[in-house]
Write a protein that holds these residues in place. Structure first.
Motif, PDB file in Angstrom:
ATOM      1  N   GLY A 129       0.756  -1.227  -0.041  1.00 42.17           N
ATOM      2  CA  GLY A 129       0.141   0.065  -0.341  1.00 42.17           C
ATOM      3  C   GLY A 129       0.910   1.312   0.025  1.00 42.17           C
ATOM      4  N   CYS A 130       2.159   1.258  -0.663  1.00 44.29           N
ATOM      5  CA  CYS A 130       3.439   2.255  -0.518  1.00 44.29           C
ATOM      6  C   CYS A 130       2.402   3.381  -1.109  1.00 44.29           C
ATOM      7  N   ILE A 131       2.193   2.953  -2.415  1.00 47.09           N
ATOM      8  CA  ILE A 131       2.115   4.237  -2.748  1.00 47.09           C
ATOM      9  C   ILE A 131       0.373   4.784  -2.567  1.00 47.09           C
ATOM     10  N   LEU A 132      -0.167   4.162  -2.133  1.00 43.77           N
ATOM     11  CA  LEU A 132      -1.605   4.467  -2.327  1.00 43.77           C
ATOM     12  C   LEU A 132      -1.449   5.985  -0.980  1.00 43.77           C
ATOM     13  N   ALA A 133      -0.890   5.016   0.299  1.00 43.37           N
ATOM     14  CA  ALA A 133      -0.226   5.314   1.740  1.00 43.37           C
ATOM     15  C   ALA A 133       0.280   7.452   1.318  1.00 43.37           C
ATOM     16  N   ALA A 134       1.571   6.914   0.761  1.00 48.15           N
ATOM     17  CA  ALA A 134       1.851   7.793   0.790  1.00 48.15           C
ATOM     18  C   ALA A 134       1.539   9.460  -0.246  1.00 48.15           C
ATOM     19  N   LEU A 166      -5.347   6.102   8.452  1.00 46.01           N
ATOM     20  CA  LEU A 166      -5.488   6.366   6.469  1.00 46.01           C
ATOM     21  C   LEU A 166      -6.583   5.831   6.255  1.00 46.01           C
ATOM     22  N   ALA A 167      -7.040   4.547   7.110  1.00 41.89           N
ATOM     23  CA  ALA A 167      -8.222   3.695   6.631  1.00 41.89           C
ATOM     24  C   ALA A 167      -9.184   4.436   6.732  1.00 41.89           C
TER      25      ALA A 167
END
Ligand SMILES: C[S@@+](CC[C@H](N)C(=O)[O-])C[C@H]1O[C@@H](n2cnc3c(N)ncnc32)[C@H](O)[C@@H]1O
Length: 286
Positions: A129-134, A166-167
């Motif tokens: 989920g790294c791209i979405l979270a960033a 971020l959920a």
């Protein structure tokens, strides 16, 4: 002879990793010892002569054995930093790479001030989920969906979103690219598997033996995932939607052509810090 000290454990682990062909053996040895003892690098040096009890010494030995077998550090520690955020990493997820930050940078630079407005993000093959979270961290009014075909990866991404607070703005679901989504998105990003089948045997053991094969290669020429995703995007793309892909070495021109053939334009590319064309970005018509 006395029992082990912080310094002797670092030295032993570093020698073992060097003999196993690990790059940067001392750095990894310090990370392992520091992780088990709860010490940062400065504290490891300052406490070099401190004795270490049997249980933590055994734990260090076990972790060094895993690293000597070439398990990636991120899987051993279970964490990796990306975009200055901390992500859980398991054997079901790709270890987030610094190169992928180029994709985040390019999307942010193209959306400019829209970054403060509400918009919808889609991340295909979300992994940790790294791209979405960033992107959600940088775009405080945006909401997003992350999709992964691996249920185990989707579970890790969900945990990461939760831990990063971020959920409420991120939905993670299991799926085959955009199939089954009945919404439209303004920004669509993907770092899909792109390593050509023929290059798989040349990968470092850390990658080849330990990272999920389905995260690395779609088989064949490595471009299959881009073709499939571009074919399936029209029903989920909002008018003028931005599409940004990470690509492998030497793939930018071919992926740009695929985007143009799919009716997206103007198509631009961005290089990573090593000077490799790493991101291909285009837009759906308004
Ligand atoms: C290269 S990894 C990228 C992971 C993460 N986005 C990152 O940048 O670190 C590709 C991801 O795509 C997922 N994937 C592969 N085929 C897929 C498919 N057909 N549908 C959805 N996800 C897929 C893999 O499970 C893997 O997590």
């Amino acid at each position: 002879m006395g029992g082990p000290t912080v310094k002797s454990l670092v030295n032993e682990a570093a020698t073992r990793l060097r003999m196993a062909g690990v790059e940067g053996p001392r750095r990894d040895a310090e990370l392992i010892v520091g992780h088990v003892l709860g010490l940062d690098r400065a504290a490891i040096l300052a406490h070099g002569d401190d004795p270490v009890a049997e249980a933590p010494a055994a734990r260090i030995d076990a972790m060094a054995a895993e690293r000597a077998a070439r398990r990636p550090m991120a899987q051993i520690l279970g964490r990796r930093e990306f975009w200055s955020l901390n992500f859980k990493v398991t054997e079901a997820t790709l270890d987030p790479r610094p190169d992928t930050e180029t994709l985040v940078e390019e999307v942010l630079s193209v959306i400019g001030l829209r970054r403060w407005k509400a918009f919808r993000l889609l991340d295909l093959g979300t992994g940790t989920g790294c791209i979405l979270a960033a992107l959600l961290t940088e775009c405080p009014a945006a909401t997003g969906v992350g999709v992964d075909r691996s249920a185990a990866a989707a579970a890790v991404a969900r945990e990461n979103m939760q831990a990063l607070g971020l959920a409420p703005r991120a939905r993670i679901q299991e799926g085959d690219w955009s199939d089954g989504l009945h919404e439209r998105f303004d920004v669509i990003v993907s770092n899909p598997p792109y390593i050509p089948e023929a290059d798989m045997a040349r990968l470092a053991p850390e990658v080849r033996l330990f990272e999920p094969r389905t995260a690395l290669t779609p088989g064949g020429d490595g471009l299959g995932a881009y073709r499939t995703i571009l074919d399936r995007l029209p029903p989920v793309a909002a008018p003028g939607a931005i599409v940004a892909f990470e690509v492998g070495i030497g793939q930018a021109a071919a992926v740009a052509e695929l985007m143009e053939a799919a009716g997206l334009g103007p198509v631009t590319t961005r290089r990573d810090l090593a000077g490799i064309e790493r991101v291909v970005l285009g837009r759906f018509p308004q």
